[in-house]
Write a protein that holds these residues in place. Structure first.
Motif, mmCIF file in Angstrom:
data_model
loop_
_atom_site.group_PDB
_atom_site.id
_atom_site.type_symbol
_atom_site.label_atom_id
_atom_site.label_comp_id
_atom_site.label_asym_id
_atom_site.label_seq_id
_atom_site.Cartn_x
_atom_site.Cartn_y
_atom_site.Cartn_z
ATOM 1 N N PRO A 102 -8.282 30.653 53.660
ATOM 2 C CA PRO A 102 -9.624 31.220 53.453
ATOM 3 C C PRO A 102 -10.580 30.293 52.706
ATOM 4 C CG PRO A 102 -8.027 32.246 51.991
ATOM 5 C CD PRO A 102 -7.244 31.390 52.937
ATOM 6 N N ASN A 103 -10.099 29.149 52.268
ATOM 7 C CA ASN A 103 -11.003 28.173 51.654
ATOM 8 C C ASN A 103 -11.752 27.358 52.703
ATOM 9 O OD1 ASN A 103 -8.477 27.026 52.333
ATOM 10 N ND2 ASN A 103 -8.905 25.233 51.071
ATOM 11 N N LYS A 104 -11.341 27.433 53.963
ATOM 12 C CA LYS A 104 -11.996 26.696 55.037
ATOM 13 C C LYS A 104 -12.901 27.663 55.796
ATOM 14 C CE LYS A 104 -8.287 23.297 55.428
ATOM 15 N NZ LYS A 104 -7.298 22.631 56.317
ATOM 16 N N LEU A 105 -14.165 27.639 55.437
ATOM 17 C CA LEU A 105 -15.122 28.643 55.899
ATOM 18 C C LEU A 105 -16.197 28.023 56.775
ATOM 19 C CD1 LEU A 105 -15.683 30.379 52.435
ATOM 20 C CD2 LEU A 105 -14.212 31.200 54.274
ATOM 21 N N THR A 106 -16.567 28.737 57.834
ATOM 22 C CA THR A 106 -17.726 28.383 58.651
ATOM 23 C C THR A 106 -18.812 29.419 58.394
ATOM 24 O OG1 THR A 106 -16.348 27.392 60.372
ATOM 25 C CG2 THR A 106 -18.590 28.008 60.983
ATOM 26 N N LYS A 107 -19.935 28.971 57.859
ATOM 27 C CA LYS A 107 -20.994 29.883 57.448
ATOM 28 C C LYS A 107 -21.795 30.368 58.657
ATOM 29 C CE LYS A 107 -24.706 30.106 53.985
ATOM 30 N NZ LYS A 107 -25.479 29.295 52.989
ATOM 31 N N LEU A 108 -21.976 31.690 58.762
ATOM 32 C CA LEU A 108 -22.707 32.269 59.883
ATOM 33 C C LEU A 108 -24.098 32.762 59.505
ATOM 34 C CD1 LEU A 108 -19.939 34.398 61.675
ATOM 35 C CD2 LEU A 108 -20.311 31.922 61.690
ATOM 36 N N THR A 109 -24.334 33.065 58.238
ATOM 37 C CA THR A 109 -25.623 33.636 57.826
ATOM 38 C C THR A 109 -26.205 32.861 56.653
ATOM 39 O OG1 THR A 109 -24.603 35.185 56.276
ATOM 40 C CG2 THR A 109 -24.873 35.934 58.547
ATOM 41 N N SER A 110 -27.496 33.022 56.468
ATOM 42 C CA SER A 110 -28.200 32.403 55.330
ATOM 43 C C SER A 110 -29.259 33.365 54.803
ATOM 44 C CB SER A 110 -28.842 31.074 55.753
ATOM 45 O OG SER A 110 -27.877 30.144 56.160
ATOM 46 N N PHE A 111 -28.848 34.586 54.518
ATOM 47 C CA PHE A 111 -29.779 35.575 54.000
ATOM 48 C C PHE A 111 -30.149 35.255 52.543
ATOM 49 C CE2 PHE A 111 -27.401 38.241 57.168
ATOM 50 C CZ PHE A 111 -28.456 38.415 58.046
ATOM 51 N N ASN A 112 -31.331 35.693 52.139
ATOM 52 C CA ASN A 112 -31.804 35.618 50.752
ATOM 53 C C ASN A 112 -31.873 34.192 50.202
ATOM 54 O OD1 ASN A 112 -31.776 38.549 50.657
ATOM 55 N ND2 ASN A 112 -29.541 38.365 50.506
ATOM 56 N N PRO A 113 -32.541 33.271 50.905
ATOM 57 C CA PRO A 113 -32.630 31.882 50.425
ATOM 58 C C PRO A 113 -33.444 31.734 49.150
ATOM 59 C CG PRO A 113 -34.073 32.208 52.318
ATOM 60 C CD PRO A 113 -33.249 33.453 52.197
ATOM 61 N N ILE A 114 -34.237 32.736 48.782
ATOM 62 C CA ILE A 114 -35.111 32.623 47.611
ATOM 63 C C ILE A 114 -34.326 32.340 46.337
ATOM 64 C CG2 ILE A 114 -35.082 35.108 47.117
ATOM 65 C CD1 ILE A 114 -38.098 32.740 46.764
ATOM 66 N N PHE A 115 -33.069 32.814 46.263
ATOM 67 C CA PHE A 115 -32.307 32.649 45.027
ATOM 68 C C PHE A 115 -31.979 31.181 44.758
ATOM 69 C CE2 PHE A 115 -31.873 37.110 45.882
ATOM 70 C CZ PHE A 115 -31.913 37.685 44.626
ATOM 71 N N ALA A 116 -31.816 30.380 45.803
ATOM 72 C CA ALA A 116 -31.556 28.952 45.609
ATOM 73 C C ALA A 116 -32.803 28.213 45.147
ATOM 74 C CB ALA A 116 -31.038 28.340 46.906
ATOM 75 N N GLU A 117 -33.968 28.833 45.326
ATOM 76 C CA GLU A 117 -35.230 28.204 44.944
ATOM 77 C C GLU A 117 -35.693 28.619 43.556
ATOM 78 O OE1 GLU A 117 -37.885 29.411 48.015
ATOM 79 O OE2 GLU A 117 -36.568 28.707 49.643
ATOM 80 N N ARG A 118 -34.920 29.457 42.878
ATOM 81 C CA ARG A 118 -35.298 29.957 41.569
ATOM 82 C C ARG A 118 -34.266 29.546 40.519
ATOM 83 N NH1 ARG A 118 -39.175 30.044 43.983
ATOM 84 N NH2 ARG A 118 -40.550 31.791 44.550
ATOM 85 N N ALA A 119 -34.696 29.560 39.270
ATOM 86 C CA ALA A 119 -33.793 29.212 38.172
ATOM 87 C C ALA A 119 -32.611 30.172 38.163
ATOM 88 C CB ALA A 119 -34.544 29.268 36.847
ATOM 89 N N GLN A 120 -31.417 29.628 37.996
ATOM 90 C CA GLN A 120 -30.213 30.441 38.064
ATOM 91 C C GLN A 120 -29.594 30.626 36.686
ATOM 92 O OE1 GLN A 120 -29.130 32.025 40.559
ATOM 93 N NE2 GLN A 120 -29.329 30.927 42.492
#
Length: 702
Positions: free
Chosen positions: A424-442
């Motif tokens: 399960p560590n080998k993942l193929t990403k299918l979605t990219s919902f909610n990109p705003i969080f990567a653009e904001r301070a975490q």
């Protein structure tokens, strides 16, 4: 200041300075509008050959004052694209041959009996759509609200369960005799298990007139409400509701799980597993007789076993009812013998799936993470996964592939394809919902462990404001999870209930304690709160606050506390035990237990926790109730409650407000009309909740 220093020392040109300033500029913090405008993944289903996937989502529609439920189709060729657009489509299932996707929706077919009905009266029917495109087609047009559905193994039919309808004569008799009187229990009717052939249903659906061509209907044109779908075969009748349907691989038997019609948890006997012959003609055979609430029933690929789960706090099939962690079982339908699986695992096993080759993979919650485990008899072997939390297992029935959801505290949940379920560590990403969080301070986080007053080790999570991990003497918000059968950890949350990272973005150190009663720390830890329902976990939480002050993380003069549901219970109790918190924000939490036992929908569980019904253990009902210690409250308190909540009766909120008013404690009480416990009707209610809770905390943080 850092970029200015570089400018002075290097004496470079203005354009270089500008570039450095942009590169080093901190990301802005997220706004409340951005934070709550999230798309949540509600379900996934993988095509039989793993070549495509359907993903269900929920997202707020601010203009329509509701939540949209949409389906998306992923393929390797085209990526992710919308599949349906009605905004009310849920629970997708692939046909065994991969040619159709069935789903539930309250769309209204042309020519149906409910055309023109109010939105609240619309039933959920089953619809079919091709993954290659085109319009969705109704499986039937009759006014029949589906509770559960499943494809037959050969894909020729769909099984559905729905409330047994009345004839027009029965409806008229009910109206004549009882008018608008509600007959509290007598009104309930059980479910029918029906089988509807696909080919003729599609022929009828294609022949239906288009909406613009449909003539207006007179009263005489409307079908009798008791009419079953054309071509439907009745397989079985149940005195209670049918919540799940699972046909055997050979198509000869159907297993189903029951639940109470009224949805109130009054007796575990309402939750049992049955089988019935596909041809009907006989009474269903009851396979289980225990004090547990079974769910997620599915056949092994060879048809020998029925696998099922008993989720955390849903009892146990071993002896008397106990709220232990989630457990997995398998049942031999011929003998009735049941075996527990993965019993060596000391965390909580809830979700599981069976791969095409018969292997069982399950989600195991232990500590602050949910990871994948291979289940082999009593053994549970942790598979190599990424740090964070997995969820939502869904297999390809014709291939050993798996869909999962994965998230961390700072990474929104996405859907991933795993081509080798043991990796399960080998993942193929299918979605990219909610990109705003990567653009904001975490914010940043770390686990935190302390000792309770009796020496018990307790774990929780600390979430720091952006850029302040490890900082000391911060103002601290203790945000208590609900349940209590839950645990906070390394998973994403961004909604009206789980807004810890938003509080951190606004300058609060957020403390999320996994007090006794939480899952993922062993059965003994979970059972440790009965019958001391709030006082025992309350001491765990206060000991954690003391430890954080002592370790220098929290400023003792700047403390706030809050929670919803069981977190509200705890908040209401803790403000009677200490005056150290400058403010409290609480929602849907009881302040006493006797009336709540009678009013909420978890009567059985309430009585188990408190050692009996109110007259059987009145001392504990009173000693564990915040209301009888409200003379000690000094904390300004903000309350919220859904006006139609039955999980924690709305009247508990009114009782607490009246107590605070009589004591002249600063408080406010917000009631959200029509909302149940989950505040799932209008996104503005959740928006206002978080907005006002944060304002309340800021106001009293002098």
């Amino acid at each position: 200041m850092a970029s200015t220093r570089v400018w002075v020392l290097l004496g470079t040109s203005a354009c270089v300075f500008s570039a450095l300033s942009v590169a080093q500029a901190p990301k802005p913090t997220i706004t409340l509008d951005e934070y709550l405008n999230t798309t949540e993944i509600t379900c996934t289903t993988l095509a039989p050959d793993a070549s495509a996937a359907v993903i269900g989502t929920e997202a707020p529609d601010w203009k329509a004052n509701n939540f949209r439920h949409d389906l998306w189709l992923w393929t390797a060729k085209d990526g992710l694209k919308p599949l349906t657009r009605s905004g009310t489509d849920e629970r997708p299932q692939w046909s065994p041959d991969g040619k159709w996707i069935a789903f539930a929706s309250d769309r209204t077919p042309t020519g149906s009996a409910d055309a023109g009905d109010a939105d609240s009266d619309k039933p959920n029917r089953i619809w079919l759509i091709s993954p290659s495109g085109g319009e969705a087609l109704p499986l039937y047009k009759e006014k029949l609200d589906v509770h559960a559905f499943a494809w037959s193994p050969d894909g020729s039919a769909i099984y559905i369960s729905a409330k047994a309808p009345q004839t027009r004569e029965q409806e008229d008799q009910q109206t004549d005799e009882w008018k608008d009187v509600v007959r509290w229990r007598e009104q309930y009717r059980g479910d029918l298990l029906l089988k509807i052939a696909i080919a003729p249903a599609l022929t009828r659906a294609v022949a239906m007139p288009l909406a613009k061509e449909a003539p207006s209907k007179s009263a005489s044109d409307v079908e009798p409400s008791a009419k079953l779908p054309e071509g439907a075969t009745q397989i079985a009748k149940s005195d209670v509701a049918i919540a799940e349907i699972s046909p055997a691989p050979d198509g000869k038997q159907i297993a189903f799980v029951t639940e109470p019609i009224h949805k109130r948890i009054e007796n575990p006997a309402d939750y049992e597993i049955f089988t019935v012959s596909d041809g009907g003609g006989g009474s269903p055979k009851q396979l289980t007789h225990n004090a547990a609430m079974e769910s997620n029933v599915r056949w092994s690929p060879d048809g020998r076993w029925l696998h099922f789960a008993v989720n955390a706090a849903n009892g146990s099939i071993e002896g008397k009812y106990r709220d232990v962690q989630g457990r997995l079982y398998r049942l031999d339908p011929s003998s009735g013998k049941t075996e527990r699986l993965g019993g060596s695992f000391d965390g909580s096993l809830d979700q599981f799936t069976l791969l095409a080759d018969g292997r069982e993979v399950a989600l195991g919650l232990k500590g602050t993470e949910s990871q994948l485990y291979l289940i082999e008899g009593d053994k549970a072997t942790k598979l190599q996964g990424n740090a964070g939390s997995y969820a939502g297992l869904d297999p390809a029935h014709g291939a050993n592939a798996l869909l999962v959801r994965f998230s961390t505290i700072t990474e929104p949940q996405q859907v991933y394809l795993i081509t080798d379920p043991l990796q399960p560590n080998k993942l193929t990403k299918l979605t990219s919902f909610n990109p705003i969080f990567a653009e904001r301070a975490q914010p940043e986080w770390q686990p935190y462990t302390w000792k309770s007053d009796d020496g018990q080790a307790v774990e929780g999570v600390l979430i720091f404001p952006p850029g302040k991990k490890g900082a000391k003497h911060l103002r601290m918000f203790t945000l208590i999870h609900g349940g209590p059968a839950d645990a906070d950890g390394n998973r994403f949350g961004a909604n009206w209930y789980d807004w810890a990272t938003f509080a951190a973005d606004n300058g609060w150190l957020v403390f999320r304690p996994n007090y006794r009663g939480s899952t993922g720390y062993g059965d003994e830890f979970m059972l440790g709160i009965a019958p001391h329902l709030v006082s025992k976990p309350g001491r765990d939480i206060l000991a954690g606050v003391d430890a954080l002050v002592r370790d220098g993380y929290a400023d003792a003069d700047h403390l706030a506390i809050g929670g919803y549901s069981y977190g509200g219970y705890m908040t209401n109790w803790l403000i009677t035990q200490t005056t150290r918190f400058k403010s409290a924000v609480t929602g849907a939490g009881a302040v006493e237990h006797a009336a709540n036992w009678g009013n909420d929908d978890m009567t059985w569980d309430d009585a188990w926790f408190l050692g009996g019904r109110p007259w059987e253990n009145p001392q504990v009902y009173q000693s564990e109730a915040a209301l009888f210690q409200f003379d000690k409250v000094r904390t300004p308190t903000h309350l919220v409650q859904g006006g139609a909540d039955v999980r924690v009766a709305y009247l508990e909120g009114e009782t607490m407000e009246r107590a605070l008013q009589s004591l002249t404690i600063p408080h406010t009480f917000l009631v959200f009309p029509g909302e149940g416990h989950s505040l799932g009707k209008n996104p503005w209610h959740g928006h206002i909740k978080v907005r006002e809770e944060l304002k309340w905390m800021e106001h009293y943080d002098k």
